[in-house]
Design an enzyme around this catalytic site. Sequence first.
Site, PDB file in Angstrom:
ATOM      1  N   ASP A   1       0.832  -1.205   0.000  1.00  0.00           N
ATOM      2  CA  ASP A   1       0.000   0.000   0.000  1.00  0.00           C
ATOM      3  C   ASP A   1       0.869   1.258   0.000  1.00  0.00           C
ATOM      4  O   ASP A   1       2.080   1.213   0.288  1.00  0.00           O
ATOM      5  CB  ASP A   1      -0.898  -0.039   1.255  1.00  0.00           C
ATOM      6  CG  ASP A   1      -2.236   0.637   1.043  1.00  0.00           C
ATOM      7  OD1 ASP A   1      -2.353   1.456   0.117  1.00  0.00           O
ATOM      8  OD2 ASP A   1      -3.167   0.349   1.823  1.00  0.00           O
TER       9      ASP A   1
ATOM     10  N   ASP B   1     -10.760   1.837  -3.726  1.00  0.00           N
ATOM     11  CA  ASP B   1     -11.342   1.502  -2.433  1.00  0.00           C
ATOM     12  C   ASP B   1     -12.865   1.473  -2.510  1.00  0.00           C
ATOM     13  O   ASP B   1     -13.521   1.051  -1.554  1.00  0.00           O
ATOM     14  CB  ASP B   1     -10.894   2.501  -1.360  1.00  0.00           C
ATOM     15  CG  ASP B   1      -9.584   2.071  -0.722  1.00  0.00           C
ATOM     16  OD1 ASP B   1      -9.155   0.926  -0.964  1.00  0.00           O
ATOM     17  OD2 ASP B   1      -8.992   2.874   0.021  1.00  0.00           O
TER      18      ASP B   1
HETATM   19  C1  DGJ Z   1      -5.928   1.779   1.710  1.00  0.00           C
HETATM   20  C2  DGJ Z   1      -6.265   0.574   0.880  1.00  0.00           C
HETATM   21  O1  DGJ Z   1      -6.723   0.956  -0.368  1.00  0.00           O
HETATM   22  C3  DGJ Z   1      -7.272  -0.280   1.632  1.00  0.00           C
HETATM   23  O2  DGJ Z   1      -7.651  -1.376   0.845  1.00  0.00           O
HETATM   24  C4  DGJ Z   1      -6.682  -0.721   2.932  1.00  0.00           C
HETATM   25  O3  DGJ Z   1      -5.602  -1.594   2.707  1.00  0.00           O
HETATM   26  C5  DGJ Z   1      -6.238   0.477   3.743  1.00  0.00           C
HETATM   27  N1  DGJ Z   1      -5.396   1.357   2.984  1.00  0.00           N
HETATM   28  C6  DGJ Z   1      -5.504   0.045   4.976  1.00  0.00           C
HETATM   29  O4  DGJ Z   1      -5.019   1.095   5.682  1.00  0.00           O
END
Ligand code: DGJ
Length: 743
Positions: free
Chosen positions: A457, A523
């Site tokens: 991430d 997301d």
């Molecule tokens: C952002 C990501 O896009 C999510 O899927 C998740 O992993 C969160 N970060 C976790 O902090």
Amino acid sequence: MIALRFEGVSLVLDVSAGQLPAIVHWGADLGTLDLADVEALILSNIDPGGPNVVDEPVRLAVLPEHWTGWVGRPGLSGSRAGRAWSPKFTATDVRVDGKPVINGEDGATVVNAGVASVAVDAVDEEAQLQLQITIELCAGGLIRARAELINRGQDPYTVNDCVLVFPIPQRAREILDFAGHWGKERVPQRRALGVGIHLREGRKGRTGADAATLLHVGVPGFSFANGEIWAVHTGWSGNHTHYAERVFTGVQLIGGGELLLPGEVILQTGQTYSTPWIYGAYGSGLDAVAARFHRFLRARDTHPTTSRPVTLNVWEAVYFNHDLDQLVELAERAAAIGVERYVLDDGWFGARRNDRAGLGDWTVSAEVWPNGLHPLVDKVTDLGMQFGLWFEPEMINLDSATARAHPEWIMATGNRLPVESRHQQVINLGIPECYAYIRDAIFDILAEYKISYIKWDHNRDLIDAGTAPDGRPGVHEQTLAFYRLVDEIKAAHPGLEIESCSSGGARVDLGVLERTDRIWVSDSIDPLERQQMNRWTSQLLPPELLGSHIASARSHTTGRMHDLSFRAATAIFGHLGIEWNLTAISAEELAELREWVSFYKANRRLLFSGDVLRVDFPDANLVMYGILAPDRSEAIYTVAFNGSSDVMLPGRLRFPGLDPGRRYRIRPIPVGRPPSGLNPPPWWGAIAKEFEPPGEHRALHWGLPPDGGPGLVLSGAALGSTGVMAADMHPEQAILYRTEALD
Ligand code: DGJ
């Protein structure tokens, strides 16, 4: 002169008379060319000049040079403290696939089939600069170019900008690129190309949710199926540009490069600056352009197989609340419905009980995980699933042991900290000790646990991203260090897969895809949004690389409610995952989910080897997405109603792209519950259903046998042009169809 030809694309280069390579033709296949043809093409490309411009025709090289009279954006902007700012390069050597061609007998190299790589070495003795330009015709008929600049002088040379360009014809006047933001990535936008520059700058230190991603310029009105298009993509995950330029003479081009911050690249004697690969795709219609990228990516040795494992990611199920019992129950339920990979997301390390602390401390939290991750990893692997783990290696919370011990590792321009974003700062992988610390921490975790997958991430933009102590810009170094780190981890752990996630889909580019195996599209898992985002993200990436999950009925990002049938019929056209608290759902929902998982497994080979088809409808509420087997023996489609139309019925659905001369059986694919409000057309042969009073919006049965019934048999020509009557259903619902060749 060099003429290359592959997969329906011709690329003709003029490398004559010691000049930098110039593209004479890039586009439709010109057939077999001989030396006379290539000479004629080069001559045909020289303009007659005009009033009040330089007396010689201006030759546009792949790296445009100002000295030629080119007054558009130059390829190289830089100087040696104000000198050597307008170099004139002379080519000294040209090689095709490593074989020299300059001074060759026939003066031309014609490669009529296959991939090929052209390298041109050049030098400007006075400016004391050496340059190598590489241009390749790749698998899929994609082209790409990159440059390497070496400082041969005693004094430092500052590179401000180095871009490469591909010329496009004047009939291409309409631009399509992408906008976006968190939760809504890759939103298409169109505009006319006028005189001047349409410039898309990415200054976020990562690719960005708002990245242009692909900048297309095509004949006005181009669609998925029709209209010539030339597209450019900058394969880089840091600051970058994409642009289209139309100069006053009518010359047009598309190009891109890395966006360098002031003083970011200063070459000392003998040092080299390399641009990223700049990719170009030509095709008739957006599907043809996308297919070039897909074929290019699928031709890689490292491309994941078609058996992309069904993945459970626990993020939307538990967020930071890591409770072993619940996580184990999730694993058991996941395994029972056929999940093959289990990913533990954010929250397992240091003081990471929320997003304000812990980033940078990559050791398992003893508070939450007194026995380490072992009980969970063992359970998951005992259940026959792979285990995946979340990391955010480039980030740091001020509230962490690492930040307290090494405040100098935080990227900043001087004595002040950058503004916080998601309560975090960026840790400087450009500092060797910091890089080693992060690498070793990840290696330690990978050594201790059986980890098959990393979700990598990156949750904030790089603002004021400098390097201590003087605060010089560090985005370029950070991007390279990120690549190096991924490469090192991959080299040491063969078979380990890495997902590129960045606040959802903010790191989607071919630089990161050279070394990772999946991207997280967004997301937002709301299927209504994903119908659009998956569809447009597949302009660059094939479906098997798109992380595509089934989440809870109420979307956590939009608040909308959707039936499982719509969520699943949307998700299965990517690398399927589940991101839903399976411990809190009914036995019926689990059973229906299991049906979808089985369907995905039975069909993923086709889904991940076929050609993507997107159909143009005048009514934007109707969205169709299909995957056609390369030999056109079968295809699967999803037809979604994203909203209500102005007319009562959608009418006939066309299924283009099939072999016109073959006969196909077309039928609906009944998986799980039927879409709400289903009203099938007579050709389905569905058993008449009982009257459902208004308000009763959930049809419980398809009225079809599991194989979809007899359907209809029609030729590929008829399916592609006349089509068949669509079923009606409520908005925000989808139906799957299959076509199978009978001969
Ligand atoms: C952002 C990501 O896009 C999510 O899927 C998740 O992993 C969160 N970060 C976790 O902090």
